[in-house]
Design a protein around this motif. Sequence first.
Motif, PDB file in Angstrom:
ATOM      1  N   ALA A  73      57.943  75.464  21.299  1.00 49.40           N
ATOM      2  CA  ALA A  73      56.545  75.513  21.712  1.00 49.40           C
ATOM      3  C   ALA A  73      56.197  74.119  22.218  1.00 49.40           C
ATOM      4  O   ALA A  73      56.495  73.117  21.557  1.00 49.40           O
ATOM      5  CB  ALA A  73      55.649  75.915  20.550  1.00 49.40           C
ATOM      6  N   LYS A  74      55.564  74.100  23.396  1.00 44.79           N
ATOM      7  CA  LYS A  74      55.203  72.827  24.025  1.00 44.79           C
ATOM      8  C   LYS A  74      53.705  72.784  24.286  1.00 44.79           C
ATOM      9  O   LYS A  74      53.067  73.818  24.468  1.00 44.79           O
ATOM     10  CB  LYS A  74      55.916  72.666  25.370  1.00 44.79           C
ATOM     11  CG  LYS A  74      57.395  72.410  25.287  1.00 44.79           C
ATOM     12  CD  LYS A  74      57.956  72.171  26.689  1.00 44.79           C
ATOM     13  CE  LYS A  74      59.396  71.733  26.658  1.00 44.79           C
ATOM     14  NZ  LYS A  74      59.877  71.375  28.013  1.00 44.79           N
ATOM     15  N   VAL A  75      53.186  71.568  24.331  1.00 47.74           N
ATOM     16  CA  VAL A  75      51.831  71.320  24.772  1.00 47.74           C
ATOM     17  C   VAL A  75      51.907  70.124  25.712  1.00 47.74           C
ATOM     18  O   VAL A  75      52.567  69.129  25.409  1.00 47.74           O
ATOM     19  CB  VAL A  75      50.855  71.078  23.592  1.00 47.74           C
ATOM     20  CG1 VAL A  75      51.232  69.865  22.769  1.00 47.74           C
ATOM     21  CG2 VAL A  75      49.416  70.993  24.071  1.00 47.74           C
ATOM     22  N   ALA A  78      49.782  66.735  20.813  1.00 48.80           N
ATOM     23  CA  ALA A  78      48.801  67.190  21.818  1.00 48.80           C
ATOM     24  C   ALA A  78      47.850  66.081  22.248  1.00 48.80           C
ATOM     25  O   ALA A  78      47.525  65.186  21.464  1.00 48.80           O
ATOM     26  CB  ALA A  78      47.999  68.356  21.256  1.00 48.80           C
ATOM     27  N   PRO A  79      47.363  66.165  23.491  1.00 53.99           N
ATOM     28  CA  PRO A  79      46.336  65.222  23.946  1.00 53.99           C
ATOM     29  C   PRO A  79      45.048  65.409  23.131  1.00 53.99           C
ATOM     30  O   PRO A  79      44.763  66.497  22.633  1.00 53.99           O
ATOM     31  CB  PRO A  79      46.095  65.616  25.403  1.00 53.99           C
ATOM     32  CG  PRO A  79      47.182  66.547  25.777  1.00 53.99           C
ATOM     33  CD  PRO A  79      47.759  67.104  24.532  1.00 53.99           C
ATOM     34  N   LYS A  80      44.265  64.354  23.042  1.00 61.65           N
ATOM     35  CA  LYS A  80      43.041  64.372  22.223  1.00 61.65           C
ATOM     36  C   LYS A  80      42.079  65.479  22.647  1.00 61.65           C
ATOM     37  O   LYS A  80      41.433  66.091  21.792  1.00 61.65           O
ATOM     38  CB  LYS A  80      42.349  63.006  22.291  1.00 61.65           C
ATOM     39  CG  LYS A  80      43.107  61.932  21.573  1.00 61.65           C
ATOM     40  CD  LYS A  80      42.400  60.591  21.684  1.00 61.65           C
ATOM     41  CE  LYS A  80      43.248  59.520  21.011  1.00 61.65           C
ATOM     42  NZ  LYS A  80      42.632  58.191  21.140  1.00 61.65           N
ATOM     43  N   ASP A 100      39.517  70.659  21.234  1.00 63.14           N
ATOM     44  CA  ASP A 100      39.332  72.106  21.434  1.00 63.14           C
ATOM     45  C   ASP A 100      39.712  72.874  20.173  1.00 63.14           C
ATOM     46  O   ASP A 100      39.022  73.813  19.780  1.00 63.14           O
ATOM     47  CB  ASP A 100      40.194  72.611  22.599  1.00 63.14           C
ATOM     48  CG  ASP A 100      39.692  72.174  23.962  1.00 63.14           C
ATOM     49  OD1 ASP A 100      38.564  71.644  24.059  1.00 63.14           O
ATOM     50  OD2 ASP A 100      40.451  72.381  24.939  1.00 63.14           O
ATOM     51  N   LEU A 101      40.789  72.464  19.522  1.00 55.64           N
ATOM     52  CA  LEU A 101      41.224  73.119  18.294  1.00 55.64           C
ATOM     53  C   LEU A 101      40.172  72.919  17.197  1.00 55.64           C
ATOM     54  O   LEU A 101      39.822  73.863  16.480  1.00 55.64           O
ATOM     55  CB  LEU A 101      42.572  72.561  17.843  1.00 55.64           C
ATOM     56  CG  LEU A 101      43.151  73.124  16.545  1.00 55.64           C
ATOM     57  CD1 LEU A 101      43.356  74.624  16.636  1.00 55.64           C
ATOM     58  CD2 LEU A 101      44.460  72.416  16.206  1.00 55.64           C
ATOM     59  N   ASP A 102      39.655  71.717  17.072  1.00 59.81           N
ATOM     60  CA  ASP A 102      38.652  71.427  16.058  1.00 59.81           C
ATOM     61  C   ASP A 102      37.359  72.203  16.296  1.00 59.81           C
ATOM     62  O   ASP A 102      36.646  72.527  15.346  1.00 59.81           O
ATOM     63  CB  ASP A 102      38.351  69.927  15.998  1.00 59.81           C
ATOM     64  CG  ASP A 102      39.519  69.135  15.425  1.00 59.81           C
ATOM     65  OD1 ASP A 102      40.358  69.731  14.712  1.00 59.81           O
ATOM     66  OD2 ASP A 102      39.594  67.915  15.706  1.00 59.81           O
TER      67      ASP A 102
END
Length: 159
Positions: free
Chosen positions: A68-70, A148-150, A155-157
Amino acid sequence: MHPAPLSVAEASVRHEEPDQGPVRGADQDAEDAVAPTKNALKKWEKAREFALGLPGAVEEFPWGESVAKVSRKVFVFLGVSDGSYPLGVTVKLKDEVAHAHALASPGAEPAGYGLGKAGWVRIPLDEKGAPAAELLCDWVEESYRTIAPKRLVADLDAR
């Protein structure tokens, strides 16, 4: 104690390769493949599904295994689920407590190719006492947050 190596002459009489044991056919190799248990496969599938549900995550298959990549960077190595290699996941854990906890899992070890020095840990899933799927997902998320980029972490938060 190991038996003495066979000479070439002895090996040809006994239908064995010198120093390599009995000749094996493809059927025997297939029987020796590491078939994952249903429980390990369920854990693997849950970790994979969780990883691919994270913002910007994509699955790719470099080297014949699932990752899995981001933002074009691997955040979890998922390996293969076809039984050709013991089922497991490899994550990058910067948090010292999580890293130590992961390494305390049965059969866990620092990842190969020098990745272990950077915090990558390989966790096998077929070992007795292997971590629960929920814990694996926590580690996948930590690995994601490390890579992952900030803006994607934000977005996750926000979820």
